[in-house]
Design a protein around this motif. Structure first.
Motif, PDB file in Angstrom:
ATOM      1  N   MET A   7       0.935  -1.393  -0.108  1.00 18.66           N
ATOM      2  CA  MET A   7       0.027   0.003  -0.074  1.00 18.66           C
ATOM      3  C   MET A   7       0.732   1.355   0.117  1.00 18.66           C
ATOM      4  SD  MET A   7      -3.335   0.212  -0.298  1.00 18.66           S
ATOM      5  CE  MET A   7      -3.670   1.957  -0.781  1.00 18.66           C
ATOM      6  N   ASN A  37       3.766   1.417  -1.318  1.00 12.18           N
ATOM      7  CA  ASN A  37       4.368   1.770  -2.527  1.00 12.18           C
ATOM      8  C   ASN A  37       3.647   2.175  -3.520  1.00 12.18           C
ATOM      9  OD1 ASN A  37       6.717   0.657  -1.863  1.00 12.18           O
ATOM     10  ND2 ASN A  37       6.039  -1.430  -2.249  1.00 12.18           N
ATOM     11  N   THR A  38       2.319   1.842  -3.376  1.00 12.44           N
ATOM     12  CA  THR A  38       1.098   2.421  -4.399  1.00 12.44           C
ATOM     13  C   THR A  38       1.144   3.791  -4.094  1.00 12.44           C
ATOM     14  OG1 THR A  38      -0.346   0.402  -3.886  1.00 12.44           O
ATOM     15  CG2 THR A  38      -1.493   2.193  -4.822  1.00 12.44           C
ATOM     16  N   GLU A  88       0.753  -2.909  -7.521  1.00 11.22           N
ATOM     17  CA  GLU A  88       0.866  -1.699  -6.595  1.00 11.22           C
ATOM     18  C   GLU A  88       1.051  -0.356  -7.851  1.00 11.22           C
ATOM     19  OE1 GLU A  88       2.780  -2.979  -2.560  1.00 11.22           O
ATOM     20  OE2 GLU A  88       4.074  -3.219  -4.319  1.00 11.22           O
TER      21      GLU A  88
END
Lengths: 311, 255
Positions: B1, B3-4, B111
């Motif tokens: 999350m 990285n997203t 991601e």
């Protein structure tokens, strides 16, 4: 540290690399040398987990590049042939992004950026926009993003391509500094570059490994001389001795019953003598060809490129 | 999350530093403002007339006569404009050869895709938010029902999500932004008008086509109706688009 076994990759029907196998030890600086299209970039892309291989395995620090690619990506820094730069970003922002995406904790990001900016001599341009930089600086930013997470392994694909001679010297110096503390894989089609930086070379040609050795050993091997391949219809026990007795022949090895490899002094041109002997003895020549010293051909291609650079 | 969010943040940065975003938003707001003011002045003309003839006023409703049609028109403008926002997502990464940076980073492909989706949705969200002055103004001067307005915005966002996921898919197919925009525009328009085939297609297939159409589901939201089947439709549409994007990008690594 890096073990590659029987690695192959094909793009549709075209095979980019075939059955590559080699090992790289920790701390080694190794050069991929080969003409354009030899499979250098493909191999590096596979090692950098950008693309999977068609067959074979590659392991980095005991991790498989296909199965555990996310783990491996933390260990390597990769500079592709074209540096992956977002041209609309400010350099320090770009490097901070590279740091974050490579799992550098937020609190360490500024430090990591400062470190690579200093290392790659980017201090004076750090607040400028990437797209406005000269090619030499862009290449350095490319190297900086590969270094940002302090990886053990650096994979640099043609780091000096398209640079002017002064920039090339600067980048080489930078790589030599990095060599002290990193395992580096470097590719190039320029011979002197490899000679200056790398201890060991993997020569690729047409998707296959032509040689893996230190440069001294390779050049020594080349100087040894020419080779002829001879196949006859019927050979007897004395054939080897008779071939050996010819002038300027260095060594003769028998590969199968009727096949011989004759090594001779450079530029000896002993084809005539060999043919005459074979006819006189009634062996019946099936084939008499210069044994393919692909290495030499490759070096020839490489040195041609080198002249271009030195101009 | 995490990285997203990193991916999304970089994309947002490049949106807000590029003129494309400002031009697109300006055009959107001008078109929307023109349409809204027209609808509003027509409504005030009608209410003026109805004051003169008592009894007609009962039929006048701010929600039905101003807000709903302006939402409708927004949906059409977004159809034209979202492909311009999504087109660069992957196409530009490929053209500028920056994608290897993401691919060689310890980030999962999903991601990356989610990050891009989030960035585009934020941009669209900002645009819709900027256009919300209109409903804000109506709340100030009149008493429209708040429910249908809220569901209307939700429906609008969900439909934008569908446009964006189709746009990302189109962008993953090519390294040319124009081609990406044209494909995603074509896809979005097709999914919009697919319901038109319903009458000709007979009862069985007709119902399916009707259900597939993006606009059918939006209408429920604009009327203030929040149906799980509509929610499921939108969410599965978005997920399917992102899934296709994932497959395209994954398979392009093998080639």
């Amino acid at each position: 540290m890096i073990e590659v076994d029987q690695l192959s990759k094909s793009y549709g029907p075209r095979e980019a690399i075939r059955n590559l196998s080699f090992q790289i030890k920790k701390g080694e600086v190794i050069g991929f040398l080969g003409p354009n299209g030899a499979g250098k970039t493909t191999t590096m892309n596979i090692l950098a987990c950008i693309m999977p291989a068609s067959s074979g395995t590659a392991r980095i620090c005991g991790l498989d590049v296909f199965e555990q690619s996310l783990e491996i990506r933390k260990l390597i820094g990769y500079l592709p042939e074209t540096p992956p730069l977002y041209s609309d970003m400010v350099i320090s922002d770009y490097l901070a992004f590279a740091a974050r995406i490579r799992n550098v904790p937020k609190t360490h990001t500024a430090l990591a950026v400062d470190r690579v900016v200093e290392k790659c001599s980017l201090t004076e341009v750090r607040n400028r926009i990437v797209g406005r930089l000269s090619k030499g600086f862009q290449q350095r930013v490319g190297i900086a993003q590969a270094l940002i997470h302090d990886p053990d392994i650096l994979i640099l694909d043609e780091p000096t391509i398209g640079l002017d001679p002064i920039q090339i010297i600067e980048i080489r110096k930078l790589i030599q500094e990095l060599a002290a503390s990193h395992t580096i894989i470097l590719s190039s089609h320029i011979l002197p570059e490899i000679t200056q930086i790398c201890k060991r070379v993997i020569i690729l040609n047409d998707g296959e490994i032509a040689a893996v050795d230190s440069l001294e050993a390779l050049t020594a091997r080349l100087r040894k001389g020419d080779r002829l391949f001879l196949r006859v219809r019927q050979a007897d026990v004395g054939t080897i001795d008779k071939l050996n007795a010819l002038s300027r022949v260095v060594a003769v090895t028998q590969q199968e019953d009727e096949q011989f490899v004759i090594e001779c002094e450079p530029h000896a041109n002993i084809q005539d003598a060999v043919a005459k002997l074979a006819l006189d003895q009634g062996w019946g020549i099936v084939e008499l060809t210069p044994a393919s010293v692909t290495l030499e051909d490759i070096f020839l291609k490489l040195t041609l490129e080198e002249n271009e650079v030195n101009l | 999350m995490k990285n997203t969010w990193i991916v999304a943040k970089r994309d947002l940065g490049s949106f807000f530093s590029s003129p494309v975003f400002y031009v697109v938003t300006t055009v959107f707001l001008i078109l929307y403002g023109f349409i809204f003011s027209n609808i509003l002045s027509f409504f005030s003309l009608q209410s003026f007339q109805s004051q003169q003839f008592r009894g007609m006023a009962a039929g006048l409703n701010l929600n039905e006569m101003v807000i709903e049609p302006s939402f409708h028109n927004t949906a059409v403008i977004l159809l034209l404009i979202i492909p311009l926002i999504t087109m660069r997502s992957f196409a530009e990464e490929r053209r500028a050869k920056t994608f290897p940076l993401l691919l060689s980073s310890p980030v999962h492909l999903r991601e990356i895709i989610l990050g891009k989706f989030l960035a585009c949705m934020t941009v669209v969200g900002v645009m819709i938010l900027l256009s919300a002055y209109s409903t804000g103004y109506l709340m100030l001067v009149g008493q429209p029902e708040a429910g249908p307005i809220l569901t209307g915005y939700l429906g609008m966002l969900l439909m934008s999500g569908c446009y964006v996921s189709m746009g990302l898919f189109a962008s993953s197919l090519t390294d040319n932004q124009i081609i990406a925009a044209v494909i995603s525009f074509g896809l979005a328009l097709f999914m919009w008008i697919i319901g038109w085939g319903a009458q000709a297609a007979g009862p069985g297939l007709g119902q399916v086509l009707e259900y597939l159409s993006l606009i059918t589901h939006l209408e429920h939201f604009l009327k203030g109706l929040m149906d799980t089947s509509d929610l499921i439709y939108y969410f599965s549409f978005i997920l399917f688009g992102l899934f296709l994007t994932y497959r395209v990008l994954e398979s392009s690594r093998w080639r």
